[in-house]
Design an enzyme around this catalytic site. Structure first.
Site, PDB file in Angstrom:
ATOM      1  N   HIS A 104       0.811  -1.218   0.000  1.00 54.51           N
ATOM      2  CA  HIS A 104       0.000   0.000   0.000  1.00 54.51           C
ATOM      3  C   HIS A 104       0.838   1.260   0.000  1.00 54.51           C
ATOM      4  CE1 HIS A 104      -3.568  -2.490   1.541  1.00 54.51           C
ATOM      5  NE2 HIS A 104      -3.275  -2.685   0.288  1.00 54.51           N
TER       6      HIS A 104
ATOM      7  N   CYS B 131       3.575  -8.633 -23.907  1.00 60.28           N
ATOM      8  CA  CYS B 131       3.253  -7.737 -22.788  1.00 60.28           C
ATOM      9  C   CYS B 131       4.126  -7.979 -21.560  1.00 60.28           C
ATOM     10  CB  CYS B 131       1.777  -7.869 -22.427  1.00 60.28           C
ATOM     11  SG  CYS B 131       1.309  -9.517 -21.898  1.00 60.28           S
TER      12      CYS B 131
END
Ligand code: PEP
Ligand code: MG
Length: 674
Positions: free
Chosen positions: A286, A599
């Site tokens: 976070h 990707c």
């Protein structure tokens, strides 16, 4: 044994330990002690090794005086590599005052030069026993109210108030302060006769114990949040500040922390905060999500970072490569200063290229798209001028949510993504969970080899409810527009058929219930399992498009765990075996008239993108920060010349030529910036 360090051509560090790898011991040893490298004789090494060991071992461990030189060498090497760190006396690191260069995980892009501020979240409690329990309960209530009000103010702060994943993270953190279970445990502890702060601490030690046991990074992050919240509450109770005040912070503060919750970063004065170094914390932690939102260069996974620096030490954080220089010599500082200036100039140059179509000098169009997974990434489409989103990792929503996101929540996210992309294509990848991407709210099965285990489409096909609800959310979100969807970890054409059939069942279901359907549904697959290389024709007949996941394809081709730097860095993705496989995929896709993109991280490095363009790839999906550099390189490339220079090397006997060197030589000759 080679003892002449000048014969060593390059010097690299192991990411996890800061260990110089693949070098003669003398050099390893000299570097580990922070000395300049110089020719060292064997006996000298042994003597110094013994000295180093004596300094590093606790007094209780006696060192045999008769230790032989071979053992000393082995031990010295182990100390240098950090493998003996558990024996080292805390604070005995001999390198602590020397210049030091370590490599961690890049978490938030950018370069910062500044001075160390140690993040000190711990609170020392002196008053443990309460003489008046009802009074303590009142203090606790008042402190909780203050804590919540602080967090409300913080979440509404203008720097972070805009929507985005960081906002979700902060909201989740704020919600923890309302968690009844947590409150209940603290109240219970206070009722047993502890002061309010001692009650919070008791619950916090329990959280820490769980944190140490949790191997899942997502769960650890959640527990970090709780730990962080408890420290915050204790400081409120004891009337302490959460972070050094503006006057106490140096002008260019680089905060060094063991770990951090998302709100702790916001306690620092943003005008003075330049960079962040963490011992723990991966890209999805976070605090890194918040750091990215604030544009603070951040590097994580630097072992013992807080023990290696002291407040005020000069430090450089390179959030694009993961390099950290502690107490750097002047020339390094000057070089980085230059890089900062150059970066600013380059950024301006890349911005100027934003609207230019990506066409090579010989007229080849190459679509540059971005990889995304969080709403915070969406702004990058416009910022980079990307042609769309080539990979949307849907599992990230599941990883940052406290409970399984419902179909409606998934649909809202997918709609937001499609709205943000406008007319540009978005390729959604269905959930790539399982393995190491464990969701705390789903039952976790112990697996010996999680990367090879019950993950991604395997889990999706065995638990079709989860996959169907996701597919339904995707189909509904794309009502009236194009939906591109692909599956991760497909290993056989039968798996692809089953997954595709599931999409068709959902389409029929939605049609029957009168929902607005997508205008067009394109169904493709990731190519990341080598078994598909041997079913390419069958696969290409079935799919609408392919997207090569080079991160996993590399890991499986070389049987080398991509997360373990000891093995992942020893195989070169630009070597003939990989490039031959990639060429075969591009050639076959072109033969079948099916679009193919790549990707994985390979496309995000200019040298990788150069190789891919030469192999025939005309669509690449990159990290947003790579779009500028890759585009600048491709605009100067003549693909035909590149093919003539490089493709013949793929046919030459293995080992006779380094394709990476050839690519570098070609780029230098053509003036391409790698
Ligand atoms: C890959 O494997 O290359 C890929 C893009 O998927 P992920 O990195 O999410 O596994
Ligand atoms: Mg993958």
């Amino acid at each position: 044994m080679v003892t002449d360090p000048d014969r060593v051509p390059s010097y690299t560090h192991d990411r996890s330990t800061g260990t110089p790898s693949g070098q003669p011991l003398a050099v390893v040893f000299a570097r580990s002690t922070g000395q300049e490298h110089r020719p060292v004789r064997l006996q000298q090494v042994v003597a110094e090794a013994l000295q180093l060991m004596r300094a590093s071992l606790p007094a209780s461990v006696a060192l045999e005086s008769s230790i032989d030189s071979g053992t000393a060498m082995v031990l010295a090497e182990m100390i240098a590599s950090g493998e003996l760190s558990s024996l080292a006396r805390p604070g005995a690191e001999p390198a602590a005052r020397h210049t030091m260069h370590v490599q961690g995980t890049p978490l938030s892009d950018g370069i910062a030069l500044g001075h160390v501020v140690l993040h000190e979240p711990r609170v020392v409690i002196t008053n443990v026993i309460a003489d008046d329990v009802p009074r303590e309960l009142k203090r606790l209530d008042a402190a909780i109210a203050t804590l919540r009000a602080d967090l409300d103010r913080m979440v509404e702060h203008r720097d972070v108030a805009d929507g985005g994943e960081h906002r979700d993270v902060l909201e989740a953190y704020r919600m923890f302060s309302y968690d009844q279970g947590w409150m209940h445990k603290i109240t219970e502890a206070v009722t047993t006769g502890l002061t309010a702060e001692a009650g919070v601490e008791r619950v916090q030690s329990d959280t820490r114990a769980r944190m140490l046991r949790a191997s899942d990074p997502y769960l650890r992050d959640r527990l970090h949040d709780l730990d962080d919240l408890a420290n915050r509450l204790m400081r409120v109770l004891m009337g302490q500040d959460h972070a050094p005040g503006r006057e106490q912070l140096p002008d260019n503060a680089i905060v060094v922390a063991r770990s951090m919750g998302p709100a702790a970063l916001l306690d620092y004065d943003r005008k003075k905060l330049r960079g962040l170094i963490l011992e723990e914390g991966g890209p999805t932690s976070h605090v890194s999500i918040v750091a990215r939102a604030l544009g603070i260069p951040t590097v994580g996974e630097i072992e013992n970072a807080t023990g290696l620096v002291e407040p005020g030490d000069a430090v450089i954080v390179d959030g694009s490569t993961g390099h950290v220089h502690m107490r750097p010599p002047q020339d390094i500082e000057a070089a980085y200063g230059e890089r900062v200036k150059l970066r600013a100039r380059r950024q301006a140059q890349y911005r100027a290229l934003r609207e230019r179509p990506c066409v090579t000098k010989d007229g080849e169009q190459i679509a540059l798209m971005i990889n995304a997974g969080l709403t915070i990434d969406l702004a990058h489409i416009a910022e980079t001028g990307a042609a769309g989103i080539g990979l949307f990792r849907t599992e990230l929503q599941f990883m940052v949510a406290p409970t399984l996101p419902r179909t409606g929540e998934q649909m809202t996210l997918y709609r937001t993504v499609l709205d943000a992309a406008g007319k540009k294509p978005v390729t959604f990848r269905t959930l790539d969970i399982g393995g190491d991407k464990v969701l705390p709210y789903l039952r976790n099965f112990e697996e010996e080899n999680p990367a090879l285990g019950w993950r991604a489409i395997r889990l999706g096909l065995d638990r079709p409810g989860l996959l169907r609800s996701q597919v339904r959310a995707l189909l509904r979100a794309a009502g009236g527009r194009e939906l591109r969807v692909m599956f991760p970890m497909i290993a056989t054409v039968e798996e692809f058929d089953k997954a595709k059939a599931l999409v068709e069942v959902e389409l029929t279901h939605l049609r029957r219930h009168g929902h607005l359907l997508p205008e067009r549904v394109q169904i493709g697959t990731m190519l990341e399992v080598p078994s598909l290389l041997f079913q390419l024709d069958d696969l290409l007949e079935r799919v609408d498009f392919l997207s090569v996941g080079s991160n996993d394809l590399m890991q499986f081709l070389y049987a080398a765990d991509r997360g373990n730097v000891r093995v992942s860095a020893r195989f070169d993705p630009l070597s003939a075996p990989v490039l031959r496989a990639l060429k075969e995929i591009a050639d076959k896709a072109s033969k079948h008239g099916k679009p193919v993109a790549l990707c994985g991280e390979l496309a995000s490095q200019p040298i990788g993108a150069l190789a891919l363009a030469i192999l025939g790839y005309r669509a690449l999906s990159l990290s947003p920060s790579a779009v500028g550099p890759v585009k600048a390189m491709l605009l100067e490339l003549d693909c035909k010349k590149g093919e003539a220079a490089i493709l013949p090397c793929l046919e030459q006997p293995i080992g006779s030529v380094s394709i990476r060197h050839k690519l570098e030589g070609f780029a230098a000759a053509e003036g391409l910036q790698l």
